[in-house]
Design an enzyme around this catalytic site. Structure first.
Site, PDB file in Angstrom:
ATOM      1  N   LEU A   1      33.168  40.288  42.845  1.00 34.08           N
ATOM      2  CA  LEU A   1      34.521  40.249  43.394  1.00 34.08           C
ATOM      3  C   LEU A   1      34.405  39.600  44.766  1.00 34.08           C
ATOM      4  O   LEU A   1      33.484  39.929  45.520  1.00 34.08           O
ATOM      5  CB  LEU A   1      35.108  41.654  43.541  1.00 34.08           C
ATOM      6  CG  LEU A   1      35.421  42.423  42.250  1.00 34.08           C
ATOM      7  CD1 LEU A   1      35.833  43.850  42.589  1.00 34.08           C
ATOM      8  CD2 LEU A   1      36.518  41.728  41.458  1.00 34.08           C
ATOM      9  N   ASP A   2      35.313  38.689  45.088  1.00 36.27           N
ATOM     10  CA  ASP A   2      35.202  38.072  46.411  1.00 36.27           C
ATOM     11  C   ASP A   2      35.465  39.109  47.494  1.00 36.27           C
ATOM     12  O   ASP A   2      35.978  40.196  47.232  1.00 36.27           O
ATOM     13  CB  ASP A   2      36.120  36.852  46.532  1.00 36.27           C
ATOM     14  CG  ASP A   2      37.598  37.200  46.580  1.00 36.27           C
ATOM     15  OD1 ASP A   2      38.000  37.951  47.489  1.00 36.27           O
ATOM     16  OD2 ASP A   2      38.351  36.712  45.732  1.00 36.27           O
TER      17      ASP A   2
END
Length: 265
Positions: free
Chosen positions: A114-115
């Site tokens: 996940l960024d």
């Protein structure tokens, strides 16, 4: 594993009911009842004899749900907060996942990414085969996100997301999308489900249809739901959750899907 079980394993395996009990499936007596009732499969075959010996690497399921006999495997769910990068050791010194896994003895790694500005459900494990199936888009494991975006999203825009939008790295379509509600006069909350593993794909899709993301949370990964797990909290998967994941992994592996992919939403 107990010394007695270890002696058996050194011979030709451990009795099935003993490994089931050690894995926390049920007590040994209940496990024996399950076997005699024909509810247990080993490597795809129903086993009814109590003397059957197995290895930790054998594939065992109860009532069609896979179980993990190898107690060295660990499976965790983290609600990754905003500002944390999906790395166990960030080479730029940014806050990373090490703070969450340092308490565990196992060498864990994250399943997909996940960024930093996306929060939500992240799986951590030391099971490489399971991680590969969950992260690779060819296996079709769905992820669901809740996004707060700029502007008022129309039903026509939702239709564009599910029909497909063109991005610089090729077209992409959401498996499902819907409007959840409005967040003020000029913001909308939408839900998007997709199996793609492309970098920042949810943000790029929404920006492409004219609604930049303000906030993004992954709420579901395959059969796992974030539930009430607070940002920054981490927990072991329940036996039911793990069984669902292992069943997906084994079914997908037996189907023989292709390999190699990364994920970063």
């Amino acid at each position: 594993m107990s010394p007695e079980a270890g002696r058996e394993a050194a011979d030709d395996g451990v009795r099935l009911q003993k490994l089931m009990a050690a894995a926390g499936v049920a007590s040994r007596r209940v496990s024996e009842n399950m076997i005699e009732a024909g509810r247990v499969q080993v490597n795809g075959e129903v086993v009814t004899e109590l003397g059957r010996r197995v290895q930790e690497t054998d594939l065992v399921s109860v009532d069609g749900v896979a179980i993990q006999l190898d107690t060295s495997r660990r499976y965790l769910m983290l609600n990754k907060p905003v500002g944390i990068v999906s790395s166990l050791q960030d080479d730029r010194g940014r806050p990373d996942l090490q703070r969450f896994v340092s308490r565990y003895d196992e060498r864990l790694f994250n399943v997909g990414r996940l960024d930093a500005q996306t929060s939500g459900l992240l799986i951590l494990t030391n099971d490489g085969e399971l991680a590969h199936v969950l992260a690779h888009p060819s296996f079709g494991v769905l992820k669901t996100y809740i996004a707060k975006v700029e502007g008022r999203v129309s039903p026509q825009t939702i239709g564009r997301l599910t029909a497909g939008v063109d991005l610089e790295d090729g077209p992409i379509a959401a498996d499902k999308a819907r409007i959840i509600g409005q967040a003020g006069a000029s913001e909308t909350v939408v839900e998007i489900t997709l199996h793609s593993g492309r970098n920042r794909i949810v943000r790029r899709m929404l920006e492409a249809v004219g609604h930049p993301v303000i906030d993004l949370v992954r709420r579901q990964f395959g059969p796992l739901h974030l539930g009430t797990l607070a940002p920054g909290e981490i927990r072991d998967l329940t036996k039911a959750e793990l069984g669902a994941l292992l069943t997906i992994s084994r079914d997908a592996t037996s189907a023989g899907a292709d390999t190699d992919a990364t994920e970063a939403d």
